[in-house]
Design an enzyme around this catalytic site. Structure first.
Site, PDB file in Angstrom:
ATOM      1  N   GLY A  41     -69.593 -43.539 -22.383  1.00 24.65           N
ATOM      2  CA  GLY A  41     -70.048 -42.948 -23.641  1.00 24.65           C
ATOM      3  C   GLY A  41     -69.163 -41.785 -24.059  1.00 24.65           C
ATOM      4  N   SER A  47     -68.327 -34.280 -24.449  1.00 23.22           N
ATOM      5  CA  SER A  47     -68.504 -34.201 -22.994  1.00 23.22           C
ATOM      6  C   SER A  47     -67.181 -34.456 -22.280  1.00 23.22           C
ATOM      7  CB  SER A  47     -69.561 -35.203 -22.536  1.00 23.22           C
ATOM      8  OG  SER A  47     -69.321 -36.486 -23.093  1.00 23.22           O
ATOM      9  N   ASP A  66     -65.831 -46.421 -23.878  1.00 23.43           N
ATOM     10  CA  ASP A  66     -66.667 -46.614 -25.071  1.00 23.43           C
ATOM     11  C   ASP A  66     -66.101 -47.798 -25.850  1.00 23.43           C
ATOM     12  OD1 ASP A  66     -68.175 -46.134 -27.589  1.00 23.43           O
ATOM     13  OD2 ASP A  66     -68.488 -44.121 -26.798  1.00 23.43           O
ATOM     14  N   GLY A  70     -70.383 -47.265 -31.657  1.00 25.95           N
ATOM     15  CA  GLY A  70     -71.635 -46.525 -31.732  1.00 25.95           C
ATOM     16  C   GLY A  70     -72.804 -47.291 -31.143  1.00 25.95           C
ATOM     17  N   ASP A 136     -73.734 -41.769 -19.995  1.00 23.24           N
ATOM     18  CA  ASP A 136     -74.199 -41.248 -21.289  1.00 23.24           C
ATOM     19  C   ASP A 136     -73.873 -42.267 -22.390  1.00 23.24           C
ATOM     20  OD1 ASP A 136     -75.340 -39.429 -23.032  1.00 23.24           O
ATOM     21  OD2 ASP A 136     -73.499 -38.267 -23.296  1.00 23.24           O
ATOM     22  N   HIS A 139     -78.621 -46.407 -24.743  1.00 18.75           N
ATOM     23  CA  HIS A 139     -79.905 -45.948 -24.214  1.00 18.75           C
ATOM     24  C   HIS A 139     -80.975 -47.033 -24.173  1.00 18.75           C
ATOM     25  CE1 HIS A 139     -78.347 -42.154 -23.543  1.00 18.75           C
ATOM     26  NE2 HIS A 139     -78.806 -41.458 -24.551  1.00 18.75           N
ATOM     27  N   HIS A 164     -77.291 -38.337 -18.426  1.00 19.55           N
ATOM     28  CA  HIS A 164     -77.688 -37.501 -19.562  1.00 19.55           C
ATOM     29  C   HIS A 164     -78.921 -38.073 -20.264  1.00 19.55           C
ATOM     30  CE1 HIS A 164     -76.720 -35.205 -23.467  1.00 19.55           C
ATOM     31  NE2 HIS A 164     -77.114 -34.341 -22.546  1.00 19.55           N
TER      32      HIS A 164
HETATM   33  N1  SAH Z   1     -70.946 -38.295 -24.339  1.00 26.03           N
HETATM   34  C1  SAH Z   1     -70.977 -38.126 -25.784  1.00 26.03           C
HETATM   35  C2  SAH Z   1     -72.091 -38.891 -26.453  1.00 26.03           C
HETATM   36  C3  SAH Z   1     -72.107 -40.372 -26.196  1.00 26.03           C
HETATM   37  S1  SAH Z   1     -73.094 -41.253 -27.361  1.00 26.03           S
HETATM   38  C4  SAH Z   1     -71.063 -36.640 -26.145  1.00 26.03           C
HETATM   39  O1  SAH Z   1     -71.142 -35.797 -25.290  1.00 26.03           O
HETATM   40  O2  SAH Z   1     -71.039 -36.288 -27.313  1.00 26.03           O
HETATM   41  C5  SAH Z   1     -73.142 -42.848 -26.659  1.00 26.03           C
HETATM   42  C6  SAH Z   1     -71.863 -43.659 -26.809  1.00 26.03           C
HETATM   43  O3  SAH Z   1     -71.982 -44.803 -25.971  1.00 26.03           O
HETATM   44  C7  SAH Z   1     -71.570 -44.185 -28.204  1.00 26.03           C
HETATM   45  O4  SAH Z   1     -70.343 -43.708 -28.661  1.00 26.03           O
HETATM   46  C8  SAH Z   1     -71.555 -45.732 -28.057  1.00 26.03           C
HETATM   47  O5  SAH Z   1     -70.539 -46.375 -28.816  1.00 26.03           O
HETATM   48  C9  SAH Z   1     -71.316 -45.896 -26.572  1.00 26.03           C
HETATM   49  N2  SAH Z   1     -71.876 -47.128 -26.000  1.00 26.03           N
HETATM   50  C10 SAH Z   1     -73.143 -47.594 -26.125  1.00 26.03           C
HETATM   51  N3  SAH Z   1     -73.306 -48.715 -25.404  1.00 26.03           N
HETATM   52  C11 SAH Z   1     -72.111 -48.980 -24.818  1.00 26.03           C
HETATM   53  C12 SAH Z   1     -71.625 -50.022 -23.947  1.00 26.03           C
HETATM   54  N4  SAH Z   1     -72.435 -51.001 -23.528  1.00 26.03           N
HETATM   55  N5  SAH Z   1     -70.335 -49.977 -23.548  1.00 26.03           N
HETATM   56  C13 SAH Z   1     -69.507 -48.992 -23.978  1.00 26.03           C
HETATM   57  N6  SAH Z   1     -69.911 -47.969 -24.783  1.00 26.03           N
HETATM   58  C14 SAH Z   1     -71.188 -47.961 -25.197  1.00 26.03           C
HETATM   59 MG    MG Z   2     -76.292 -38.114 -24.332  1.00 16.92          MG
END
Ligand code: SAH
Ligand code: MG
Length: 206
Positions: A41, A47, A66, A70, A136, A139, A164
């Site tokens: 993520g 992060s 990632d 999104g 992260d 979800h 997270h």
């Molecule tokens: N760590 C970041 C927030 C991550 S938000 C911070 O600190 O700001 C969650 C991210 O996970 C998103 O960008 C989304 O594209 C990615 N994501 C969700 N499911 C995923 C998957 N199965 N494989 C790869 N990336 C994924």
């Molecule tokens: Mg998070």
């Protein structure tokens, strides 16, 4: 080496309050001593700045994963959609350009390696032992559990697993990260190491 400059962090979009970011940095320094870090993520790299600064201080690498399209909540019309991150020509949400900018501004080009793809696909072909994994990503229950199943086995003894958005109270947030935390603790391989806000850090015993 200290956490990333306030200025770069403040200019970076993301979902990580200062106290959790500092705790993530501290865990990153400790985890890096056991090996490289995988972050699931990246989003725009907030992060990643903290994990990257920690890994740079120790001299190791952060692989940040990632698909950059999104999560469910980032799509148009959803709660966490950011129109500035929508690529109208490609007709899709895209956080990769922002991540690359953040890595450059944080002077982390030699420390952070972005991996673009689905976490579960990358986990299936991974073989490098890891000092730390930070979950992260998506979800949903399925995605969060798959991240744990795919990545936790790569953590070395003494290494760290950080999760997270863990909320004990269902009124505060979704269940999947909390369910992953409980599963990791129940399995016997991990013990609680630290916590800050919704960030939980576990240590691998065996
Ligand atoms: N760590 C970041 C927030 C991550 S938000 C911070 O600190 O700001 C969650 C991210 O996970 C998103 O960008 C989304 O594209 C990615 N994501 C969700 N499911 C995923 C998957 N199965 N494989 C790869 N990336 C994924
Ligand atoms: Mg998070």
């Amino acid at each position: 080496m200290d956490p990333p400059s306030r200025k770069v962090a403040q200019e970076t979009k993301g979902f990580m309050p200062d106290d959790e970011a500092q705790a993530l940095y501290d865990a990153g320094v400790l985890g890096s001593r056991s090996g490289p870090i995988v972050e699931i993520g990246s989003y725009c790299g907030l992060s990643t700045l903290y994990l990257g600064s920690a890994a740079k201080a120790v001299g190791t690498t952060v692989y940040t994963i990632d698909h950059h399209r999104g999560s469910e909540e980032h799509q148009p019309g959803e709660k966490h959609h950011d129109p500035e991150l929508y690529d109208a020509r490609a007709e899709r949400f895209d956080t990769l350009p922002a991540l690359l900018r953040t890595i450059a501004q944080g002077r982390l080009c030699a420390t952070v390696a972005p991996l673009i793809g689905l976490s579960e696909d990358l986990a299936g072909s991974w073989s490098l032992p890891l000092g730390m994994v930070f979950i992260d990503g998506g979800h949903s229950e399925r995605t969060a559990q798959a991240d744990y199943e795919g990545w936790a086995p790569h953590i070395v003894r003494g290494g760290l697993l950080a999760i997270h958005d863990v909320f004990e109270d269902p009124a505060e947030g979704g269940r999947p990260p909390y369910n992953v935390l409980r599963r990791a603790l129940a399995g016997g391989a991990f013990v609680a190491h630290s916590r800050s806000g919704s960030l939980r850090v576990l240590k691998r015993l065996e």
